[in-house]
Design an enzyme around this catalytic site. Structure first.
Site, short mmCIF file in Angstrom:
data_model
loop_
_atom_site.label_atom_id
_atom_site.label_comp_id
_atom_site.label_asym_id
_atom_site.label_seq_id
_atom_site.Cartn_x
_atom_site.Cartn_y
_atom_site.Cartn_z
N SER A 95 0.83 -1.21 0.00
CA SER A 95 0.00 0.00 0.00
C SER A 95 0.86 1.25 0.00
CB SER A 95 -0.89 0.00 1.25
OG SER A 95 -1.47 1.26 1.48
N TYR A 106 -0.56 0.06 10.07
CA TYR A 106 -0.85 -0.59 8.79
C TYR A 106 0.31 -0.41 7.81
CZ TYR A 106 -3.34 -1.29 4.31
OH TYR A 106 -3.74 -1.71 3.07
N LYS A 137 2.83 -3.35 6.23
CA LYS A 137 3.00 -3.53 4.79
C LYS A 137 4.47 -3.44 4.40
CE LYS A 137 -1.26 -4.14 3.32
NZ LYS A 137 -1.67 -5.40 2.65
#
Length: 341
Positions: free
Chosen positions: A126, A154, A158
């Site tokens: 992402s 997050y 990633k």
């Protein structure tokens, strides 16, 4: 060819599955079997009716031993807890994103060491891996060489997983490719826990005659990709040779840079003022902070070499959503304006 898609019942996973089945091949090899693994079974009857499709349900981390008891030629790892969820529940993010990816990579490694060959492995990363760090401020334009400095759990997960994919590839355990996906808009269905979810809800809900809230400043600029363009990028990355992919570092997929104001203007032009009137503007500091930390402009020579381009404009993105989800557009004035009445 046998292919496993984690997150296969989700929106992108289902769309990717349809694309692969329609093509019938991946990298020139005929697709004989497609396993869709997710917490729940796919709702798409047309998808599950295909004799090449199998499904597996349950928490991915606990189900990996059963899933990987058979060998796979290619794995698309899309399953993930989303940004907002990871900020709200730290343990969930570690479990769903970091621990699960590591376990899945180790299962692929075991397959290779058992003599079955290194599977192709796609990891859906992402743009949340980028952020502005006090020591390394985010540049105005993100290039292939821009150093990721994630500012959310997050994004951290990633980025760590990108490096694991690169190292397992270096060791020959997998033939791995990681690609950083832009915010996908417009997503159909129900809202999810992603901080970027409003970038679909601002259009999906008004077109269905429902209210939706914009939590950020109208001049906030974001990097977007339509569902079709995103899936095309995923397939292109998976089919690229190692030389064409250009190393082991994750690639940035193409991005359309657009402001929320410009997006709403496109909605007004396509669907009319009745749709726009359903949108409120109540700030959400938590969402605004996360979204403002993401880059909005990208330039990638690696992406260009693969023949990938960003969507032309947001109006074309909206038209794609309407074409794919005609029945979800229920606002009478919008249907009439769009020629659906």
């Amino acid at each position: 060819m046998k292919i496993l898609i984690t997150g296969g019942a989700g929106f992108l996973g289902s769309r990717l599955a349809h694309t692969l089945l329609q093509r019938g091949t991946l990298g020139g090899q005929t697709i004989h079997q497609l396993m869709l693994a997710d917490l729940v079974a796919p709702r798409d009857v047309a998808l599950t009716a295909d004799t090449r499709v199998r499904t597996h349900t349950g928490d991915l981390l606990s189900q990996i031993p059963a899933l990987m008891a058979e060998t796979w030629d290619a794995v698309f790892h899309l399953a993930s807890a989303v940004s907002g969820e990871c900020e709200a529940n730290f343990d969930l993010g570690l479990h769903a994103n970091l621990d699960t990816t590591r376990r899945l990579l180790d299962a692929c490694r075991a397959q290779t060491l058992a003599g079955h060959g290194a599977p192709l492995f796609f990891f859906a990363s992402s743009v949340a891996v980028f952020g502005s760090d006090p020591a390394l401020p985010l540049p105005a334009v993100v290039h292939d060489h821009t150093l990721p400095t994630p500012q959310s759990s997050y994004g951290i997960h990633k980025f760590v997983c990108e490096q694991l994919v690169a190292d397992y590839t270096r060791k020959g355990f997998i033939d791995g490719r990681a690609a950083r996906l832009m915010t996908v808009s417009v997503r159909p269905g129900r809202p999810n826990g992603a901080a970027s979810g409003f970038l679909s809800g601002l259009f999906r809900e008004p077109l269905a005659g429902q209210a939706s809230n914009n939590p950020v400043d109208l001049d906030t600029r974001v990097a977007l990709s339509s569902p079709a363009n995103t899936v095309a990028g995923i397939v292109a990355v998976m089919e690229a040779s190692r030389d064409a992919f250009g190393g082991r570092t994750a690639i940035n997929l193409p991005a359309l840079t657009v402001s929320v104001r410009e997006m709403l203007s496109a909605l007004d032009e396509l669907a009319g003022p009745a749709a726009l009137a359903l949108i409120t503007h109540q700030p959400d500091e938590a969402v605004a902070r996360i979204v403002a930390g993401w880059p909005a402009r990208f330039e990638s020579t690696r992406t260009a070499r693969l023949g990938l381009k960003a969507d032309a404009d947001f109006a074309s993105v909206l038209r794609q959503y309407v074409a794919d989800n005609r029945d979800a557009v229920t606002l009478p004035s919008a249907r009439a304006r769009l020629g659906l009445a």
